[in-house]
Scaffold this motif. Structure first.
Motif, PDB file in Angstrom:
ATOM      1  N   ARG A  51       0.902  -1.351   0.016  1.00  0.00           N
ATOM      2  CA  ARG A  51      -0.053   0.072  -0.079  1.00  0.00           C
ATOM      3  C   ARG A  51       0.781   1.303  -0.006  1.00  0.00           C
ATOM      4  NH1 ARG A  51      -4.649   1.920   4.520  1.00  0.00           N
ATOM      5  NH2 ARG A  51      -4.696   4.313   3.632  1.00  0.00           N
ATOM      6  N   HIS A  52       2.069   1.227   0.734  1.00  0.00           N
ATOM      7  CA  HIS A  52       2.843   2.251   1.004  1.00  0.00           C
ATOM      8  C   HIS A  52       3.342   2.602  -0.547  1.00  0.00           C
ATOM      9  CE1 HIS A  52       5.857   5.177   2.275  1.00  0.00           C
ATOM     10  NE2 HIS A  52       6.653   4.580   1.712  1.00  0.00           N
ATOM     11  N   LEU A  53       3.895   1.563  -1.262  1.00  0.00           N
ATOM     12  CA  LEU A  53       4.599   1.773  -2.484  1.00  0.00           C
ATOM     13  C   LEU A  53       3.607   2.055  -3.373  1.00  0.00           C
ATOM     14  CD1 LEU A  53       6.924  -1.339  -2.394  1.00  0.00           C
ATOM     15  CD2 LEU A  53       7.548   1.096  -1.924  1.00  0.00           C
ATOM     16  N   PHE A  54       2.231   1.598  -3.191  1.00  0.00           N
ATOM     17  CA  PHE A  54       1.294   1.872  -4.368  1.00  0.00           C
ATOM     18  C   PHE A  54       0.881   3.392  -4.211  1.00  0.00           C
ATOM     19  CE2 PHE A  54      -3.118   2.566  -5.174  1.00  0.00           C
ATOM     20  CZ  PHE A  54      -3.329   2.135  -6.454  1.00  0.00           C
ATOM     21  N   GLU A  55       0.640   3.801  -2.940  1.00  0.00           N
ATOM     22  CA  GLU A  55       0.188   5.220  -2.915  1.00  0.00           C
ATOM     23  C   GLU A  55       1.264   6.463  -3.113  1.00  0.00           C
ATOM     24  OE1 GLU A  55      -0.963   5.944   1.179  1.00  0.00           O
ATOM     25  OE2 GLU A  55      -3.007   4.718   0.783  1.00  0.00           O
ATOM     26  N   ARG A  56       2.417   5.775  -3.249  1.00  0.00           N
ATOM     27  CA  ARG A  56       3.819   6.837  -3.285  1.00  0.00           C
ATOM     28  C   ARG A  56       4.277   6.750  -4.780  1.00  0.00           C
ATOM     29  NH1 ARG A  56       9.619   7.077   0.067  1.00  0.00           N
ATOM     30  NH2 ARG A  56      10.205   8.835  -1.164  1.00  0.00           N
ATOM     31  N   TYR A  57       4.121   5.540  -5.278  1.00  0.00           N
ATOM     32  CA  TYR A  57       4.696   5.610  -6.718  1.00  0.00           C
ATOM     33  C   TYR A  57       3.450   5.417  -7.811  1.00  0.00           C
ATOM     34  CZ  TYR A  57       9.015   5.208  -4.187  1.00  0.00           C
ATOM     35  OH  TYR A  57      10.223   5.236  -3.485  1.00  0.00           O
ATOM     36  N   LEU A  58       2.200   5.205  -7.360  1.00  0.00           N
ATOM     37  CA  LEU A  58       1.344   5.072  -8.573  1.00  0.00           C
ATOM     38  C   LEU A  58       0.279   5.996  -8.073  1.00  0.00           C
ATOM     39  CD1 LEU A  58       1.118   1.187  -8.884  1.00  0.00           C
ATOM     40  CD2 LEU A  58       2.064   2.921 -10.563  1.00  0.00           C
ATOM     41  N   ALA A  59      -0.530   6.166  -6.985  1.00  0.00           N
ATOM     42  CA  ALA A  59      -1.467   6.912  -6.631  1.00  0.00           C
ATOM     43  C   ALA A  59      -1.348   8.239  -6.855  1.00  0.00           C
ATOM     44  CB  ALA A  59      -2.124   6.459  -5.385  1.00  0.00           C
ATOM     45  N   THR A  60       0.134   8.810  -6.089  1.00  0.00           N
ATOM     46  CA  THR A  60       0.533  10.087  -6.062  1.00  0.00           C
ATOM     47  C   THR A  60       0.938  10.732  -7.549  1.00  0.00           C
ATOM     48  OG1 THR A  60       1.381   9.487  -3.828  1.00  0.00           O
ATOM     49  CG2 THR A  60       2.067  11.740  -5.255  1.00  0.00           C
ATOM     50  N   LEU A  62      -0.449   9.678 -10.314  1.00  0.00           N
ATOM     51  CA  LEU A  62      -1.631   9.560 -11.050  1.00  0.00           C
ATOM     52  C   LEU A  62      -2.411  10.972 -10.281  1.00  0.00           C
ATOM     53  CD1 LEU A  62      -3.690   8.400 -12.848  1.00  0.00           C
ATOM     54  CD2 LEU A  62      -4.848   7.000 -11.171  1.00  0.00           C
ATOM     55  N   ALA A  63      -2.367  11.243  -9.422  1.00  0.00           N
ATOM     56  CA  ALA A  63      -2.826  12.676  -8.806  1.00  0.00           C
ATOM     57  C   ALA A  63      -2.342  13.752  -9.481  1.00  0.00           C
ATOM     58  CB  ALA A  63      -2.848  12.495  -7.322  1.00  0.00           C
ATOM     59  N   GLY A 126      -6.136  16.280   3.269  1.00  0.00           N
ATOM     60  CA  GLY A 126      -5.942  16.790   2.117  1.00  0.00           C
ATOM     61  C   GLY A 126      -6.785  15.850   0.894  1.00  0.00           C
ATOM     62  N   LEU A 127      -6.939  16.424  -0.050  1.00  0.00           N
ATOM     63  CA  LEU A 127      -7.714  15.758  -1.290  1.00  0.00           C
ATOM     64  C   LEU A 127      -6.805  14.688  -1.843  1.00  0.00           C
ATOM     65  CD1 LEU A 127     -10.456  15.859  -2.643  1.00  0.00           C
ATOM     66  CD2 LEU A 127      -9.337  17.284  -4.411  1.00  0.00           C
ATOM     67  N   ARG A 128      -5.391  14.898  -1.760  1.00  0.00           N
ATOM     68  CA  ARG A 128      -4.640  13.850  -2.453  1.00  0.00           C
ATOM     69  C   ARG A 128      -4.707  12.856  -1.601  1.00  0.00           C
ATOM     70  NH1 ARG A 128      -0.805  15.694  -6.273  1.00  0.00           N
ATOM     71  NH2 ARG A 128       0.605  14.774  -5.447  1.00  0.00           N
ATOM     72  N   LYS A 129      -4.797  13.076  -0.097  1.00  0.00           N
ATOM     73  CA  LYS A 129      -4.508  11.710   0.726  1.00  0.00           C
ATOM     74  C   LYS A 129      -5.806  10.746   0.547  1.00  0.00           C
ATOM     75  CE  LYS A 129      -4.335  10.600   5.625  1.00  0.00           C
ATOM     76  NZ  LYS A 129      -3.189   9.854   5.550  1.00  0.00           N
ATOM     77  N   ARG A 130      -7.152  11.572   0.387  1.00  0.00           N
ATOM     78  CA  ARG A 130      -8.160  10.869   0.214  1.00  0.00           C
ATOM     79  C   ARG A 130      -8.457  10.027  -1.032  1.00  0.00           C
ATOM     80  NH1 ARG A 130     -12.805  15.278   1.825  1.00  0.00           N
ATOM     81  NH2 ARG A 130     -12.217  15.980   3.908  1.00  0.00           N
ATOM     82  N   PHE A 131      -7.635  10.711  -2.026  1.00  0.00           N
ATOM     83  CA  PHE A 131      -7.643   9.967  -3.431  1.00  0.00           C
ATOM     84  C   PHE A 131      -6.940   8.872  -3.558  1.00  0.00           C
ATOM     85  CE2 PHE A 131      -5.118   9.475  -7.479  1.00  0.00           C
ATOM     86  CZ  PHE A 131      -6.356   9.194  -8.318  1.00  0.00           C
ATOM     87  N   CYS A 132      -5.401   8.765  -2.762  1.00  0.00           N
ATOM     88  CA  CYS A 132      -4.611   7.736  -2.837  1.00  0.00           C
ATOM     89  C   CYS A 132      -5.147   6.735  -1.871  1.00  0.00           C
ATOM     90  CB  CYS A 132      -3.196   8.265  -2.098  1.00  0.00           C
ATOM     91  SG  CYS A 132      -2.164   9.463  -3.068  1.00  0.00           S
ATOM     92  N   ALA A 253     -11.086  13.254  -8.636  1.00  0.00           N
ATOM     93  CA  ALA A 253     -10.628  13.662 -10.002  1.00  0.00           C
ATOM     94  C   ALA A 253     -11.307  14.494 -10.666  1.00  0.00           C
ATOM     95  CB  ALA A 253     -10.331  12.483 -10.832  1.00  0.00           C
ATOM     96  N   LYS A 254     -12.614  14.976 -10.174  1.00  0.00           N
ATOM     97  CA  LYS A 254     -13.227  16.074 -10.891  1.00  0.00           C
ATOM     98  C   LYS A 254     -14.167  15.278 -12.091  1.00  0.00           C
ATOM     99  CE  LYS A 254     -11.652  20.215  -8.731  1.00  0.00           C
ATOM    100  NZ  LYS A 254     -10.820  19.452  -7.687  1.00  0.00           N
TER     101      LYS A 254
END
Length: 349
Positions: A51-60, A62-63, A126-132, A253-254
């Motif tokens: 999860r940590h790797l996904f949120e840092r290297y993929l979800a962020t 993408l945001a 923040g919105l980015r944290k919710r998105f991740c 992502a609106k």
């Protein structure tokens, strides 16, 4: 008379005249064991790392591509008196406390209220944290649901629920069931461990109850060899969760039209799976069919009570969902009426 080594299952988890010795691996039959649940702990650790790797290297990233930015919030001016009250007593002071704080700080009432409002805004995620977070849950539920379908599509108990209890409790465990269970237990345990760090939602207490009830249900069903019905329950829940988390992702992502369409589909799927299939198919399967083969025992009552706890949570969330749908439809109708009225006034003029 019953043999001395025969007792009412392992702590009442199985029917009368079933003991540990009856479920020892033999002749190609492999049975679930309580000690195997320890395997969920390394699985939990792996999921936390993934999860940590996904949120840092993929979800962020993408945001960044979708232009998801946190709102710039104004910081509050330093005030030890108000900060101490905010941290130790209440985030929203009563009117009497506001007047008391005004005397201590020599600030006007409006200034104190503005300070608390801005201080609360600083605490909001923040919105980015919710998105991740939503992206991670959406991806996991998607792969978990696909894995559940692959583990169930060729099994007779998917199409005939009476097969769930065929030969119970002497039902050999399948490798797909082993991994499916451990991934699900590891995931919900990781969510429970991360609750204090993740975005705190309005239904925080209900989430805690849900995660604990789910872990209890999964662990007990594993120990008692209720694996067939357990996999059905997991797959049924994952289906709707994929749509919910996906709708959140697109909303952050609106992509509002896509998010709204997905939320409508989620609402239909949720009502069908959680309020129809779950109580009238799966709970009926665990409540009625076992009695055709053996007398009620502790595990029978305990398992059904835990399913009913989940059903109560489903009803609560269904109420919240329908309220959201009502507000959405009502706001749309009101906006259309306002538009029509304004057009009518324009034409008359």
């Amino acid at each position: 008379e019953r043999e001395p080594d025969k007792w009412c299952g392992w702590g009442g988890g199985a029917p009368v005249n079933v003991s540990w010795s009856d479920l020892e691996d033999s002749e190609g039959h492999v049975y679930a064991k309580a000690s195997q649940l320890y395997g969920a702990l390394p699985c939990t650790l792996c999921l936390l790392i993934v999860r940590h790797l996904f949120e840092r290297y993929l979800a962020t990233p993408l945001a960044d591509v979708w232009g998801i930015r946190d709102k710039v919030r104004r910081t509050v001016e330093p005030n030890p008196t108000l900060e101490n009250y905010f941290c130790s007593q209440a985030r929203v002071p009563s009117q009497a406390d506001v007047r008391s704080l005004c005397k201590k700080t020599s600030w006007p009432e409006k200034r104190v209220q503005v300070w608390f409002r801005r201080r609360r805004n600083q605490e909001r995620p923040g919105l980015r944290k919710r998105f991740c977070e939503a992206s991670w849950r959406c991806v996991f539920y998607f792969f978990a649901f696909v894995g559940g379908v692959l583990a169930l599509y060729d099994k007779p108990w998917l199409y005939n629920l009476k097969e769930v209890w065929a030969g119970f409790p002497k039902q050999s465990m399948l490798p797909s069931q082993y991994w499916y269970y451990h991934l699900e237990i590891g995931f919900y345990l990781s969510l429970l461990l991360r609750l204090t760090f993740d975005v705190k939602r309005k239904d925080f207490k209900e989430q805690v109850i849900h995660h604990i009830a789910t872990l209890t249900l999964l662990s007990f069903s594993w120990i008692s060899n209720y694996i067939r019905i357990g996999t059905l329950v997991m797959a049924l829940h994952d289906f709707a969760d994929v749509l919910l988390e996906g709708a959140k992702v697109f909303n952050y992502a609106k992509w509002h039209q896509t998010a709204n369409a997905m939320f409508v589909v989620f609402t239909v799927v949720f009502m069908l799976t959680r309020l129809v299939i779950f109580p009238f198919w799966l709970i009926h399967c665990t409540w009625v069919y076992p009695l055709e083969q053996f007398a009620p025992f502790f595990g029978y009552y305990f398992f059904n009570v835990m399913l009913l706890v989940l059903q109560i949570l489903h009803l609560y969330w269904a109420f919240l969902i329908l309220r959201m749908v009502y507000k959405f439809i009502f706001s749309k109708v009101c906006s259309q009426l306002v538009l029509l009225c304004s057009q009518g006034l324009f034409i008359r003029k």
